[in-house]
Design an enzyme around this catalytic site. Structure first.
Site, mmCIF file in Angstrom:
data_model
loop_
_atom_site.group_PDB
_atom_site.id
_atom_site.type_symbol
_atom_site.label_atom_id
_atom_site.label_comp_id
_atom_site.label_asym_id
_atom_site.label_seq_id
_atom_site.Cartn_x
_atom_site.Cartn_y
_atom_site.Cartn_z
ATOM 1 N N GLU A 4 -0.006 -1.056 6.970
ATOM 2 C CA GLU A 4 0.774 -2.354 6.729
ATOM 3 C C GLU A 4 2.152 -2.038 7.448
ATOM 4 O O GLU A 4 2.943 -3.027 7.250
ATOM 5 C CB GLU A 4 0.819 -2.703 5.290
ATOM 6 C CG GLU A 4 -0.245 -3.199 4.748
ATOM 7 C CD GLU A 4 -0.125 -3.630 3.239
ATOM 8 O OE1 GLU A 4 -1.082 -4.317 2.995
ATOM 9 O OE2 GLU A 4 0.564 -3.108 2.514
ATOM 10 N N THR A 31 -14.358 5.802 0.338
ATOM 11 C CA THR A 31 -14.388 5.395 -1.212
ATOM 12 C C THR A 31 -15.262 4.424 -1.423
ATOM 13 O O THR A 31 -15.357 3.419 -0.504
ATOM 14 C CB THR A 31 -12.843 5.085 -1.578
ATOM 15 O OG1 THR A 31 -12.522 3.983 -0.577
ATOM 16 C CG2 THR A 31 -11.921 5.906 -1.388
ATOM 17 N N LYS A 89 -17.246 1.653 -7.694
ATOM 18 C CA LYS A 89 -17.745 2.387 -8.989
ATOM 19 C C LYS A 89 -18.853 3.630 -8.474
ATOM 20 O O LYS A 89 -19.023 4.428 -9.360
ATOM 21 C CB LYS A 89 -18.393 1.057 -9.877
ATOM 22 C CG LYS A 89 -19.298 0.220 -9.410
ATOM 23 C CD LYS A 89 -19.722 -0.562 -10.444
ATOM 24 C CE LYS A 89 -20.681 -1.705 -9.608
ATOM 25 N NZ LYS A 89 -20.196 -3.062 -9.201
ATOM 26 N N LYS A 144 0.829 -1.195 0.100
ATOM 27 C CA LYS A 144 0.267 0.024 0.182
ATOM 28 C C LYS A 144 0.950 1.358 0.040
ATOM 29 O O LYS A 144 0.665 2.271 -0.659
ATOM 30 C CB LYS A 144 -0.896 0.003 1.329
ATOM 31 C CG LYS A 144 -1.931 -1.021 1.015
ATOM 32 C CD LYS A 144 -3.014 -1.060 2.237
ATOM 33 C CE LYS A 144 -3.781 -2.532 2.243
ATOM 34 N NZ LYS A 144 -4.490 -2.633 0.986
ATOM 35 N N ASP A 192 -5.227 2.783 -3.029
ATOM 36 C CA ASP A 192 -3.917 3.203 -3.026
ATOM 37 C C ASP A 192 -3.657 4.491 -4.214
ATOM 38 O O ASP A 192 -3.021 5.417 -3.650
ATOM 39 C CB ASP A 192 -2.954 2.427 -3.047
ATOM 40 C CG ASP A 192 -3.129 1.203 -2.191
ATOM 41 O OD1 ASP A 192 -3.701 1.358 -1.024
ATOM 42 O OD2 ASP A 192 -2.680 -0.157 -2.519
ATOM 43 N N ASN A 195 -12.414 2.664 3.090
ATOM 44 C CA ASN A 195 -13.658 2.175 2.228
ATOM 45 C C ASN A 195 -14.699 1.601 3.095
ATOM 46 O O ASN A 195 -14.450 1.799 4.379
ATOM 47 C CB ASN A 195 -13.210 0.834 1.359
ATOM 48 C CG ASN A 195 -12.625 -0.179 1.973
ATOM 49 O OD1 ASN A 195 -12.946 -0.481 3.179
ATOM 50 N ND2 ASN A 195 -11.880 -1.053 1.479
HETATM 51 O O1 RIB Z 1 -3.985 -2.365 -1.575
HETATM 52 C C1 RIB Z 1 -3.331 -3.159 -2.527
HETATM 53 C C2 RIB Z 1 -1.762 -3.874 -1.970
HETATM 54 O O2 RIB Z 1 -2.272 -4.579 -0.669
HETATM 55 C C3 RIB Z 1 -1.349 -4.817 -2.760
HETATM 56 O O3 RIB Z 1 -0.225 -4.270 -3.690
HETATM 57 C C4 RIB Z 1 -0.666 -5.697 -1.621
HETATM 58 O O4 RIB Z 1 0.954 -5.690 -1.728
HETATM 59 C C5 RIB Z 1 -1.346 -5.283 -0.442
HETATM 60 O O5 RIB Z 1 -0.232 -4.757 0.370
#
Ligand code: RIB
Length: 303
Positions: free
Chosen positions: A137, A219, A222, A40, A251, A181
């Protein structure tokens, strides 16, 4: 123009495509296995950089082949990597993704991302007008330290609480713009929200997270996006496109929003811009490589 600083994850996405997702305990045949730069934090940084904002990524990679490939890719996208450390004690973050029917399931193994620590965010120098961006993350203590520095410098903070996890009020109090989201909003507010719910229902849930000056942006895929600004909903209409892979679309929205705010755009313009950028992203396979350029977004906005 301000600078965008993203403190966040960097992953190699190992993607299997299939006609449908397997059920628990089931094995199915896939069609392809693909390797895409992702994570992310990296996705958001690539989006911001490709859309014209000077962008610095703060994070960690393992000292392995994925780490080398990701460093080369990110540098080629114009992302400043001065604060991305190589970490001998852990492997590069890896995400195992299944894509079927444009939808994905993801298992992330954090590796080096779990070691991004408050010291890592202590070096970059932020200034007024900069935008500090993070997601879930990397450890929350690191995000808190990062946003404290950003606030002290007069920068704007954007938190994308994904993957969804509860967090404390100390961190929430440091957030200027929360972008999430409907699933994340549901988890954080303890409500059962569906993507078919009314705008009023999302606005009601968002109100419980809004502070005096905090903007909440939901978010809606669509259906576009809904932002709650001083308790009033601001709705950005969705765009009808043929999605082939939604990985990284959220992202893209966050990175695009940050790039426009760093460039001095109004919130309304930045949200519409981010919505168009994300609609381009979903029409391509992969996360970081599917981020659009500024010219691509401008073409659609001017059409
Ligand atoms: O938001 C998408 C991302 O989530 C991916 O690229 C994956 O690596 C996870 O981290």
């Amino acid at each position: 123009m301000g600078r965008v600083f993203v403190a966040g994850s960097i992953n190699m996405d190992v993607v299997a495509t299939a006609e449908r997702h397997p059920r628990v305990g089931e094995t199915i045949a896939g069609s392809a296995v693909l390797y895409f730069p992702g994570g992310k934090g990296a996705n958001q940084a690539v989006a911001a950089a490709k859309l014209g904002a000077p962008t610095t990524l703060i994070g960690r990679l393992g000292k392995d082949a994925f780490g080398e490939q990701l460093r080369m890719f990110l540098a080629a996208q114009g992302v400043d990597l001065s604060f991305v450390k190589d970490t001998p004690d852990a492997h590069t973050g890896t995400a195992i993704i299944t894509v079927a029917d444009a939808d994905n399931t993801i298992v992330v193994v954090p590796g080096a991302n779990a070691l991004v620590c408050p010291d890592d965010v202590a070096m970059p120098v932020l200034a007024k007008g900069d935008i500090a961006v993070s997601q879930f993350e990397i450890p929350q203590a690191t995000i808190t330290a990062f946003f404290k520095r950003a606030r002290a410098a007069g920068a704007t903070t954007i938190l994308n609480p994904a993957p969804a996890r509860k967090f404390d009020n100390e961190l929430l109090a440091l957030v200027d713009i929360l972008v999430l989201n409907e699933t994340e909003l549901g988890l954080l507010t303890g409500r059962d929200l569906r993507d078919t719910d009314s705008h009023n229902r999302f606005a009601d849930a968002a109100r419980s997270l809004a502070g005096r000056d905090r903007i909440i942006c939901v978010t809606l895929g669509k259906r576009g996006a809904l932002a709650l600004v001083e308790s009033e909903p601001l709705i950005v209409a969705g765009r009808e496109v043929e999605a082939i892979d939604t990985t990284g679309a959220g992202d893209c929205f966050v990175g695009a929003l940050a790039s426009q705010l760093a460039g001095g755009s109004s919130l309304r313009h930045a949200l519409s811009y981010a919505n168009v950028a994300a609609s381009i992203c979903v029409q391509r396979m992969g996360a970081a490589p599917s981020m659009p350029t500024a010219a691509e977004v401008a073409n659609l906005l001017n059409a």
